[in-house]
Design an enzyme around this catalytic site. Structure first.
Site, PDB file in Angstrom:
ATOM      1  N   ASP B 235     -47.427 -68.863 -39.383  1.00  0.00           N
ATOM      2  CA  ASP B 235     -47.515 -69.919 -38.380  1.00  0.00           C
ATOM      3  C   ASP B 235     -47.681 -71.295 -39.043  1.00  0.00           C
ATOM      4  OD1 ASP B 235     -47.896 -70.650 -35.484  1.00  0.00           O
ATOM      5  OD2 ASP B 235     -49.808 -71.366 -36.285  1.00  0.00           O
ATOM      6  N   LYS B 239     -45.137 -74.752 -39.321  1.00  0.00           N
ATOM      7  CA  LYS B 239     -45.559 -76.153 -39.145  1.00  0.00           C
ATOM      8  C   LYS B 239     -45.187 -76.986 -40.372  1.00  0.00           C
ATOM      9  CE  LYS B 239     -49.282 -74.884 -35.975  1.00  0.00           C
ATOM     10  NZ  LYS B 239     -50.698 -74.482 -35.875  1.00  0.00           N
TER      11      LYS B 239
END
Lengths: 363, 363
Positions: B235, B239
């Site tokens: 995750d 980003k």
């Protein structure tokens, strides 16, 4: 390619840096589909303008010449080697700016950019809003004058930008606007919004006398020529007023409680700056030291902060926990803590350099 | 009043919160001269749409009913009490969304909002860009797929917003875009962009075993149902990729060096989540403790950070000074340090809650 005419008021450090920015960013702007067409540049007494604001512009060479002339301390007024570009003198200045705004406002959305520190631009700016111009302000004065002028300037929210009025280029105004327009109400803002006072308050903490730190700040170029302009807190108070009005508080500067770091009997009307620095300042050392010692005994530090909460609008020295975002602040950085429904227990914090011509022009 | 049609994809926590936001902000929006007209809402299998996207909309009562149905775990598909509004099932879904985008894109600049966590929206989104729609993403997947899709999605910079893909509602993307478009090149970004991993890394510092802290984080609802989804670093890597691409780096996810906090032999394909929590995790305690002790002996702490600098793209554990912005981080806050020409010696720091449906929907 969208061509946006731009008229610059103010050729101080920030205004000149902005011109340098515009020239350096020609390629970047063209990638973004925009060309900034500088149609006029004013100082306090005069303006150099393109011969026909509809079709012509001040070319980059001329803009660099303007920067050179202004940084040498001359006035635009004394110059007449600008080719076809005309120089207008003070008596015609406001009329000529309004003329250009009238011609270009509605048709092009011309940007009127105020990088001055004058309160004399307010009239022209509020007329420009009515004429369909966008206004961009680094100057705090127009937004901290009467509520009537303020309401006029912000009456078209999409046509005003003033990022650099608080925290220089830090994304303060944009972030607050985004939070508010997402429907998240802000109920508290607390920050250190003066690089100068931030530096002074963190330096005195290590035991150095207040007077010595202020003199050092002056030598480093961190203060205004007369450091009392910073120490009075008036500059921070203007920033507080801008933030409070942005949050929707209908207040004036006299609603902001301001703590000055020198007493009235040492004011600019009473003693010249040299006397203040040599004889006045040292008299303040003991009181500041006592306050620091008292704070320190509770594990706290002193910071010169701006606080907006409910109907409290205060700028002045506050005792804060040493390990809070504000307490940890060192040097001349600005920091702002924003508390809202979304940022309730832990605030949204924005921190970084809050002064300097480069960052201010970038903002 | 400018009416902007909006089609929402994804009715998870963020999507539903967005609908609540839209309803709660009707008055605020009307003050800003805008009305968001919700013409359709999709979950993964179906869509409820206004009978005529040109003139009608899903009214607030219906939107609240959608929220209620979805939060009870049902699918929109199973419902047919929506009056004149039609429910389309999965086989027609993409075609129907494209139909609406075709009709409303160029003429109204319809916003297609992706609050799903799916990679299956990419096709429809990139079509929508061509059809003149604006796309708004909380979903990271479309921006972290192939470069071809990325370039397509950002081909009209004014028609894409994705603030909530990094740091939830924190003004991360907007601030980076503003810095870049002011001509100030960003050369380094370092941050803690996972509330979950931020919490874990600051908690283990006080001596608690890694396994105990991860279990506590799970109990507090800070992790995904399978905490390995957080511990894998994937995750954060997405980003990092979004930020790197925003800075102009033409890279893919495989250019990002990712440190997983568990070994492959404890992966989801090898052991079920219960076994990982009970038998796997405790085996990792000793190694993490050793690394913390080693860091601590040099006055440092460990943080799970995202680093973008030149051609380094890394997410993983780093040793950092205890008194740096990242080292001071506690709990689940995100923090981002941005270094540019203007923010060179001291970075621009943005800090605050970087997760939660409320902040994400606000962003």
């Amino acid at each position: 390619m969208k061509k946006i005419p731009l008229l610059l008021m103010g050729c101080g450090g920030v205004g000149r840096q902005l011109l340098h920015h515009i020239i350096a960013c020609r390629l970047l702007h063209s990638k973004l589909g925009v060309r900034l067409r500088v149609v006029g540049v004013c100082d306090s007494k005069s303006m150099v303008a393109a011969p026909d604001a509809f079709t012509t512009e001040l070319d980059d060479e001329l803009l660099l010449q303007v920067c050179k002339v202004k940084s040498s301390g001359s006035s635009l007024q004394n110059l007449n080697n600008f080719g076809e570009c005309k120089v207008f003198s003070s008596q015609d200045l406001a009329r000529k700016v309004t003329d250009i705004a009238t011609h270009l406002g509605k048709s092009t959305g011309m940007a009127l950019v105020d990088c001055s520190a004058s309160s004399e631009t307010i009239g022209v700016l509020s007329q420009a809003v009515d004429l369909g111009c966008c206004v961009v302000l680094a100057n705090k004065k127009p937004l901290t004058s009467s509520l009537e002028y303020y309401d006029k300037l912000v009456s078209q929210p999409r046509r005003i930008r003033h990022e650099s009025t608080v925290g220089a280029g830090l994304p303060v105004i944009a972030s607050i606007n985004r939070i508010l327009s997402s429907g998240d109400p802000i109920y508290r803002i607390v920050g250190s919004l003066s690089g100068t006072l931030g530096f002074v308050m963190s330096e005195v903490e290590s035991g150095k006398p207040f007077s010595q730190v202020v003199n050092a700040a002056k030598s480093l170029g961190y203060t205004e020529p007369d450091p009392r302009d910073d120490l009075s807190g008036m500059d921070v108070a203007r920033k507080a007023l801008i933030l409070a009005r942005l949050l929707g508080h209908h207040i004036n500067l006299d609603s902001v409680k301001i703590e000055s770091l020198y007493p009235v009997e040492m004011g600019p009307d009473v003693m010249p700056v040299e006397e203040f620095l040599v004889n006045g300042l040292p008299l303040l050392d003991k009181d500041i030291k006592n306050r620091i010692d008292k704070a320190s005994s509770s594990g706290n530090v002193l910071r010169y902060v701006c606080l907006i909460e409910n109907s409290r609008y205060e700028v002045g020295i506050q005792e804060l926990p040493r390990d809070s975002a504000l307490g940890r602040l060192r040097g001349s950085d600005n920091v702002l803590e924003i508390y809202s429904r979304c940022y309730k227990t832990q605030p949204l914090v924005i921190q970084g350099a809050g002064a300097g011509n480069d960052t201010t022009a970038a903002g």
